[in-house]
Design a protein around this motif. Sequence first.
Motif: not given
Length: 90
Positions: A52-55, A76-90
């Motif tokens: 999911l983070g890669a996507v 917002r696009p920033e929300t997708l960026v924050r989601a990626r950051e959250a997934l990378e920290n799991k």
Amino acid sequence: MRGPDTNPDADELALRALVWTLAEPQRAGRLLDLTGLTPSDLKARAGSPAVLGAVLGFLEANEPDLVACADELGVRPETLVRAREALENK
């Protein structure tokens, strides 16, 4: 104009972004080519934080796709960026 985003679940948002990405064959092909994922990987591991983070990283690397996906998902696009950051920290 969109209102402020609520705090969407990163996994759910990324899965929705994956569906959006795969809906267009050329974009789906670019996802596979650029991430090294295979269709089998997506079937087996679509819900994993790494996939999911890669996507989301794939979308983030191409601003037009990031913006179009965010528009379609109503965030917002920033929300997708924050989601990626959250997934990378799991």
